[in-house]
Write a protein that holds these residues in place. Structure first.
Motif, PDB file in Angstrom:
ATOM      1  N   TYR A  92      -9.252  18.382   2.686  1.00  0.00           N
ATOM      2  CA  TYR A  92      -9.168  18.069   1.265  1.00  0.00           C
ATOM      3  C   TYR A  92      -8.110  18.977   0.648  1.00  0.00           C
ATOM      4  N   LEU A  93      -7.162  18.382  -0.077  1.00  0.00           N
ATOM      5  CA  LEU A  93      -6.092  19.143  -0.726  1.00  0.00           C
ATOM      6  C   LEU A  93      -6.266  19.081  -2.236  1.00  0.00           C
ATOM      7  N   ALA A  94      -6.372  20.248  -2.845  1.00  0.00           N
ATOM      8  CA  ALA A  94      -6.551  20.328  -4.298  1.00  0.00           C
ATOM      9  C   ALA A  94      -5.503  21.265  -4.874  1.00  0.00           C
ATOM     10  N   ARG A 139      -6.923  15.117  -3.050  1.00  0.00           N
ATOM     11  CA  ARG A 139      -6.544  14.185  -1.987  1.00  0.00           C
ATOM     12  C   ARG A 139      -7.319  14.541  -0.726  1.00  0.00           C
ATOM     13  N   TYR A 140      -7.612  13.526   0.087  1.00  0.00           N
ATOM     14  CA  TYR A 140      -8.244  13.830   1.365  1.00  0.00           C
ATOM     15  C   TYR A 140      -7.634  13.002   2.481  1.00  0.00           C
ATOM     16  N   TYR A 166      -3.543   9.644   5.521  1.00  0.00           N
ATOM     17  CA  TYR A 166      -4.013   9.719   4.138  1.00  0.00           C
ATOM     18  C   TYR A 166      -5.160   8.727   3.956  1.00  0.00           C
ATOM     19  N   LEU A 167      -6.276   9.186   3.359  1.00  0.00           N
ATOM     20  CA  LEU A 167      -7.420   8.311   3.127  1.00  0.00           C
ATOM     21  C   LEU A 167      -7.463   7.820   1.689  1.00  0.00           C
ATOM     22  N   ASP A 168      -7.601   8.743   0.754  1.00  0.00           N
ATOM     23  CA  ASP A 168      -7.721   8.358  -0.656  1.00  0.00           C
ATOM     24  C   ASP A 168      -7.654   9.629  -1.493  1.00  0.00           C
ATOM     25  N   SER A 169      -7.885   9.484  -2.784  1.00  0.00           N
ATOM     26  CA  SER A 169      -7.942  10.667  -3.655  1.00  0.00           C
ATOM     27  C   SER A 169      -8.967  10.450  -4.745  1.00  0.00           C
TER      28      SER A 169
END
Length: 459
Positions: free
Chosen positions: A281-283, A291-292, A304-307
């Motif tokens: 997970y990127l915050a 984003r994850y 990339y999955l979703d955010s």
């Protein structure tokens, strides 16, 4: 006729949902310090959040079940003499937390069962050794009571909290250290630095095993080990100030396996890796979204999955340990978003499944709360993988022996620092006089050097 092949993944439809306001934590005076830190840490019992405090540094500890508005006069941990820059809970003792601050000190605290009832001013262990402010603390993932700290003196210390002593000093950095990360068994330590280098260090041998150029932007970069194969993920900035992430093979840091631009935001990206799902997970600081991604062992290595998106920017972010998630609702992660206005908002990430039965494929064994090694065993060269537990039936905390604090020593000299205005003026004039004498001595030496040089030329 062409067919589009869709990659099979059970995490492809993970979605994030913010909890209702009555399940949030409000009224917290979140720190306004510009240091690049998440400013919070979460375990299965408490939330620790760095707060604004006059006359020193402080952080607040809130029991997870005590949601709602926090009292203005709620008890705090107030032992530091400068602003607190980082906090982190001990993974093997839910009541023990480490903190570091502008006062060059690393302190370890034991929080009473049930939380604080009054201000906590006296730390359990004081770790003195850094010459400048300390910005990072990080517990070892498998060895009990081993703590790493990084300061603005370009030093990384490894401490044995049980004895209160520094057991290793890593002096290979040439500039400010941005981030520390242990691999899954704690045998390697990765660091990112202001000199734009990514280093893989053997902390027990005190040597750099691998080194390479990381993100070339001027802003801070972050690193985390991802998986048992010791791959790494870094986040940082390009020369054009574009935010990007990269995947690395730890044995070859000459170039990344993959590097991808994310956006042109200005906030530092914090990565949170979940080893049981291989998701990261990127915050970004100041962003409203999280984003994850899902990581893979083969190309392209990261999908990339979703955010999760919201309008409120985040001041910091913390992740709940995997052993505390709600398995009955297929929750795979829970983030705690620290907002600028003093609200901590839990965000639950779930896989959409209707069954309330335990899902074995979503919850492989995860790291428990028992250490694999003692501090002496790890320092002696032993390496073991983390002890894992099953989440079937829920997490039950193991019983822990009471921590016996070492006798405090080496702190007397810090107490002799000037405190009153009169003492400060006296110290200032003494330093001016000392500086004047040193300059005179230096000028004398310069004259002697010039005389010797003249004699040598005349021969």
């Amino acid at each position: 006729m062409s067919f589009r092949v869709v990659r099979q993944s059970k995490f492809r439809h993970v979605f994030g949902t913010a909890m209702k306001h009555d399940h949030c934590y409000d009224g917290i005076r979140v720190s306004k310090n510009a240091h690049d830190s998440p400013f919070c840490s979460i375990n299965t019992k408490f939330i620790a959040i760095v707060i604004e405090a006059g006359g020193g540094g402080a952080f607040q500890v809130i029991a997870l079940e005590k949601t709602g508005r926090s009292d203005v006069n709620a008890p705090k941990v107030t032992g530091h003499r400068g602003p607190v820059l980082d906090v982190q809970w001990n993974p093997f003792n839910e009541n023990m937390i480490a903190s570091c601050a502008d006062d060059c000190m690393v302190k370890v605290w034991v929080i009473p069962e049930g939380g604080l009832t009054e201000n906590l001013n006296e730390s359990t262990v004081d770790l003195a050794g850094h010459q400048r402010r300390v910005g990072i603390v990080l517990w070892h993932p498998t060895a009990e009571n081993i703590l790493a700290s990084a300061g603005f003196d370009y030093m990384v210390f490894l401490w044995n909290v049980e004895s209160g002593e520094a057991v290793k000093r890593l002096e290979m950095h040439t500039d400010t250290i941005h981030c520390l990360s242990f691999n899954f068994d704690g045998s390697l330590l990765a660091t990112t630095c202001k000199d734009r280098k990514l280093r893989i260090i053997d902390p027990r041998e005190e040597v750099v095993r691998y080194e390479g150029n990381s993100h070339q932007g001027a802003k801070a970069s972050r690193v985390t080990f991802v998986g048992k194969d010791n791959r790494l993920m870094t986040t940082g900035f390009s020369k054009m100030s574009e935010r990007q992430y990269a995947i690395w093979d730890h044995k070859d840091l000459s170039k990344p396996l993959k590097m991808e631009m994310i956006d042109t935001g200005s906030g530092v990206l914090f990565p949170f890796f979940d080893p049981s799902t291989n998701m990261v997970y990127l915050a970004g600081k100041g962003d409203g979204n999280i984003r994850y991604y899902e990581l893979a062992s083969e190309r392209p290595y990261c999908y990339y999955l979703d955010s999760y998106s919201s309008a409120a920017p985040q001041r910091g972010l913390g992740a709940l340990p995997k052993r505390a998630v709600d398995v009955t609702s297929c929750e795979v992660a829970r983030m705690f978003k620290v907002q600028v206005k003093g609200l901590i908002e839990p965000i639950s990430f779930k896989v959409p499944r209707k069954s309330e039965l335990f899902q074995d494929d979503l919850y492989p064994p995860c790291q428990g709360d028992k250490p694999s090694l003692s501090a002496d065993e790890w320092l002696g060269g032993a390496t073991k993988a983390p002890i894992t537990i099953s989440l079937r039936g829920g997490f039950v905390a193991s019983t822990r022996k009471e921590f016996v604090a070492p006798e405090k020593k080496g702190i007397e000299e810090t107490d002799s620092a000037p405190k009153t205005e009169k003492e400060l003026r006296k110290a200032y004039h003494e330093l001016r006089e000392e500086n004047k004498l040193l300059k005179e001595k230096l000028n004398t030496q310069d004259i002697k050097v010039r005389q010797l040089e003249a004699e040598l030329r005349s021969r």
